[in-house]
Motif scaffolding. Structure first.
Motif, short mmCIF file in Angstrom:
data_model
loop_
_atom_site.label_atom_id
_atom_site.label_comp_id
_atom_site.label_asym_id
_atom_site.label_seq_id
_atom_site.Cartn_x
_atom_site.Cartn_y
_atom_site.Cartn_z
N LYS A 115 0.82 -1.22 0.00
CA LYS A 115 0.00 0.00 0.00
C LYS A 115 0.86 1.28 0.00
O LYS A 115 0.68 2.17 -0.82
CB LYS A 115 -0.92 -0.02 1.23
N ARG A 116 1.83 1.31 0.93
CA ARG A 116 2.64 2.52 1.04
C ARG A 116 3.50 2.75 -0.21
O ARG A 116 3.71 3.88 -0.63
CB ARG A 116 3.49 2.48 2.32
N VAL A 117 3.96 1.65 -0.81
CA VAL A 117 4.78 1.77 -2.02
C VAL A 117 3.97 2.44 -3.13
O VAL A 117 4.45 3.35 -3.82
CB VAL A 117 5.28 0.37 -2.48
N PHE A 118 2.72 2.01 -3.28
CA PHE A 118 1.84 2.63 -4.28
C PHE A 118 1.67 4.12 -3.98
O PHE A 118 1.81 4.97 -4.86
CB PHE A 118 0.47 1.94 -4.27
N TYR A 119 1.35 4.37 -2.72
CA TYR A 119 1.06 5.74 -2.30
C TYR A 119 2.27 6.65 -2.56
O TYR A 119 2.15 7.70 -3.19
CB TYR A 119 0.68 5.71 -0.82
N GLU A 120 3.46 6.18 -2.11
CA GLU A 120 4.67 7.01 -2.24
C GLU A 120 5.00 7.26 -3.71
O GLU A 120 5.50 8.32 -4.07
CB GLU A 120 5.88 6.33 -1.57
N SER A 121 4.74 6.25 -4.57
CA SER A 121 5.17 6.42 -5.96
C SER A 121 4.32 7.44 -6.71
O SER A 121 4.76 7.97 -7.72
CB SER A 121 5.21 5.07 -6.69
N VAL A 122 3.12 7.72 -6.24
CA VAL A 122 2.31 8.71 -6.96
C VAL A 122 2.13 10.02 -6.20
O VAL A 122 1.72 11.03 -6.78
CB VAL A 122 0.90 8.15 -7.33
N LYS A 123 2.45 9.98 -4.90
CA LYS A 123 2.23 11.16 -4.04
C LYS A 123 2.92 12.40 -4.62
O LYS A 123 2.42 13.51 -4.53
CB LYS A 123 2.77 10.84 -2.65
N ARG A 124 4.11 12.16 -5.24
CA ARG A 124 4.89 13.30 -5.73
C ARG A 124 4.16 14.07 -6.84
O ARG A 124 4.39 15.26 -7.02
CB ARG A 124 6.29 12.84 -6.17
N PHE A 125 3.28 13.40 -7.60
CA PHE A 125 2.53 14.17 -8.62
C PHE A 125 1.02 14.21 -8.37
O PHE A 125 0.30 14.92 -9.05
CB PHE A 125 2.87 13.70 -10.05
N LEU A 126 0.57 13.41 -7.39
CA LEU A 126 -0.86 13.46 -7.03
C LEU A 126 -0.97 13.81 -5.54
O LEU A 126 -1.35 12.97 -4.71
CB LEU A 126 -1.52 12.10 -7.30
N PRO A 127 -0.64 15.06 -5.17
CA PRO A 127 -0.55 15.41 -3.74
C PRO A 127 -1.89 15.33 -3.01
O PRO A 127 -1.90 15.29 -1.79
CB PRO A 127 -0.01 16.85 -3.77
N PHE A 128 -3.00 15.28 -3.72
CA PHE A 128 -4.32 15.25 -3.06
C PHE A 128 -4.63 13.88 -2.47
O PHE A 128 -5.59 13.72 -1.72
CB PHE A 128 -5.42 15.68 -4.04
N LEU A 129 -3.82 12.87 -2.80
CA LEU A 129 -4.11 11.52 -2.30
C LEU A 129 -3.62 11.33 -0.87
O LEU A 129 -2.56 11.84 -0.50
CB LEU A 129 -3.43 10.46 -3.17
N GLU A 130 -4.39 10.58 -0.09
CA GLU A 130 -3.97 10.21 1.27
C GLU A 130 -3.84 8.69 1.30
O GLU A 130 -4.54 8.00 0.55
CB GLU A 130 -5.03 10.63 2.29
N LEU A 131 -3.01 8.21 2.21
CA LEU A 131 -2.80 6.76 2.32
C LEU A 131 -4.14 6.04 2.54
O LEU A 131 -4.40 4.99 1.95
CB LEU A 131 -1.84 6.48 3.48
N GLU A 132 -5.02 6.66 3.36
CA GLU A 132 -6.31 6.02 3.68
C GLU A 132 -7.26 5.94 2.49
O GLU A 132 -8.29 5.27 2.55
CB GLU A 132 -7.06 6.78 4.80
N ASP A 133 -6.92 6.66 1.41
CA ASP A 133 -7.80 6.64 0.24
C ASP A 133 -7.71 5.31 -0.52
O ASP A 133 -8.53 5.05 -1.40
CB ASP A 133 -7.41 7.74 -0.77
N LEU A 134 -6.68 4.50 -0.23
CA LEU A 134 -6.41 3.32 -1.07
C LEU A 134 -6.96 2.03 -0.48
O LEU A 134 -6.84 1.79 0.71
CB LEU A 134 -4.90 3.16 -1.29
N GLU A 135 -7.56 1.23 -1.36
CA GLU A 135 -8.05 -0.12 -0.98
C GLU A 135 -7.58 -1.10 -2.04
O GLU A 135 -7.63 -0.79 -3.23
CB GLU A 135 -9.59 -0.15 -1.01
N PRO A 136 -7.15 -2.31 -1.62
CA PRO A 136 -6.73 -3.28 -2.64
C PRO A 136 -7.87 -3.60 -3.60
O PRO A 136 -9.02 -3.70 -3.17
CB PRO A 136 -6.35 -4.52 -1.82
N ASP A 137 -7.56 -3.72 -4.89
CA ASP A 137 -8.64 -3.95 -5.86
C ASP A 137 -8.46 -5.28 -6.60
O ASP A 137 -9.00 -6.30 -6.19
CB ASP A 137 -8.73 -2.75 -6.82
N PHE A 138 -7.68 -5.30 -7.68
CA PHE A 138 -7.51 -6.56 -8.41
C PHE A 138 -6.12 -6.61 -9.03
O PHE A 138 -5.34 -5.65 -8.92
CB PHE A 138 -8.60 -6.73 -9.48
N ALA A 139 -5.80 -7.72 -9.67
CA ALA A 139 -4.48 -7.86 -10.31
C ALA A 139 -4.62 -8.58 -11.63
O ALA A 139 -5.58 -9.31 -11.86
CB ALA A 139 -3.52 -8.63 -9.40
#
Ligand SMILES: Cc1cc2nc3c(=O)[nH]c(=O)nc-3n(C[C@H](O)[C@H](O)[C@H](O)COP(=O)(O)OP(=O)(O)OC[C@H]3O[C@@H](n4cnc5c(N)ncnc54)[C@H](O)[C@@H]3O)c2cc1C
Length: 374
Positions: free
Chosen positions: A291-315
């Motif tokens: 979760k944090r890896v996903f969050y950190e990799s986009v946070k730099r260009f999507l600053p409006f996202l919060e860690l709590e916004d993410l839920e596992p979906d599919f693969a």
């Protein structure tokens, strides 16, 4: 089941379905076999559903040519047959000087591939288009879109059936033997094992396509057909953030994938993904420790996202011809006469942009089949 079939297709993913529609026009008997209970249950329903424009791939590669052609065909199909789509556009964002160079390189590559509608964006222009995205420059691809890939497959399936194509589900191809100018195919279903012969065999078995080639005794290591499975996971984003972007937002690409990006589907659902994880087995679980890896990799260009916004979906799992750190490999779409296997057409390594390219791949293969009959 007849003892002899004119054209046999292995795999009812989007590629096998699209090919079935095209080759049915030859007036021959066409059968499609799939080991699952219906069509499109594997990679074709586990992807981003993006209509790509073909900007990333080396000029003249099949990936570039068939993506550019496929995109135009797909928009026509969607428009003409009520298949859900939206030409949303996409923005690639650069957050530092190295990425600016990378974005400029993609712009040039896209232009060389015949994609003429790209625009480089300054920081100001980027902010104007996507006020909630952070970057120092960008690239706009206005003709990138999203589609309902299930509706596309349903359309191909119905269209193929109308043209007389027969689908055999729950039937796995387990053996192939060359007998003179034909192939003896062995299938296994609930009732047991059956066999028939076919002069034309089209291998669109996705993640198993290298194994099908092995069944015909092709040395896949020597032919360069060995597949590497490469998982791509998605995380869904809290629906409260839906209005924060209006286009698909990508970072500058990384080596094995396009970089974790933010996608929107036709219902407006936002997802992050897919990541790139080489793996030995096909396993569709999402690794929640990432979760944090996903969050950190986009946070730099999507600053409006919060860690709590993410839920596992599919693969999904990519059928890649290149292993980790290896250079670009193109789609393999080959009539194998030079291997002493006339009538066999292999499609191996049909990863992204396979969905976009599907109608163009189908035409490409249909031309090969036509030559075999004349
Ligand atoms: C994470 C991810 C994201 C992607 N995003 C995009 C995107 O946004 N845009 C895009 O253009 N492309 C995208 N792609 C690529 C696209 O999804 C694929 O190129 C496309 O779906 C491949 O279709 P296919 O028919 O070759 O394979 P599949 O859909 O896997 O179909 C193969 C079929 O063969 C059958 N089969 C296998 N072995 C046998 C056997 N022995 N006997 C009988 N049947 C058999 C299987 O059951 C299956 O139904 C993405 C891929 C992934 C993994």
């Amino acid at each position: 089941m007849p003892l002899e079939i004119d054209i046999t297709i292995i795999g009812a993913g989007v590629i096998g379905l699209a090919i079935a529609v095209e080759v049915a026009q030859e007036g021959k008997e066409v059968f499609v076999f799939d080991k699952n209970q219906t069509f499109g249950l594997e990679t074709s329903s586990r992807n981003s559903q993006i209509i790509h424009t073909g900007i990333y791939y080396p000029t003249n590669s099949l990936k570039a040519k068939l993506c550019v052609e496929g995109k135009n065909l797909l928009y026509e199909l969607c428009e003409g047959h009520g298949i859900g789509y939206k030409k949303l556009g996409k923005v690639i964002v650069a957050v530092n000087e190295n990425e600016v160079k990378e974005v400029e390189r993609i712009y040039e590559q896209g232009r060389r591939n015949g994609v003429k509608d790209l625009t480089l964006l300054s920081r100001k222009e980027l902010k104007k288009l996507e006020p909630n995205v952070e970057g120092i420059a960008g690239l706009l691809s206005p003709s990138t879109g999203i589609l309902d890939s299930y509706a596309l497959m349903r359309f191909f399936y119905r269209n193929a059936k109308e043209r007389g194509v027969k689908f055999v589900f729950n039937s796995e191809v387990i053996g192939i033997e060359k007998t003179g100018t034909k192939y003896r195919i062995k299938t296994r279903d609930r009732e047991g094992i059956s066999s028939f012969t076919t002069p034309i065999l089209i291998n669109c078995a996705g993640l198993n396509s290298h194994k099908i080639a092995e069944l015909i005794r092709i040395d896949i290591a020597q032919a360069g057909y060995k597949l590497h499975y490469c998982k791509g996971e998605y995380w869904s984003v809290n629906s409260k953030k839906r209005s924060f972007i209006t286009r698909l937002i990508y970072p500058a690409p990384e080596q094995a994938g396009l970089g974790i990006h933010i996608t929107l589907d036709l219902e407006g659902k936002m997802r992050l993904g897919p990541n790139v994880r080489y793996t030995e087995e096909i396993d569709y679980r999402v690794d929640e420790t990432q979760k944090r890896v996903f969050y950190e990799s986009v946070k730099r260009f999507l600053p409006f996202l919060e860690l709590e916004d993410l839920e596992p979906d599919f693969a999904g799992v990519r059928p890649k011809l290149q292993g980790p750190e290896e250079v670009f490999r193109d789609f393999v779409i080959a009539h194998e006469d030079k291997k002493g296997l006339p009538g066999l057409i292999n499609l191996i390594g049909i990863e992204s942009p396979g969905l976009t390219a599907s109608p163009a791949i189908a035409r490409y293969v249909a031309r090969m089949v036509k030559e075999l009959f004349h």
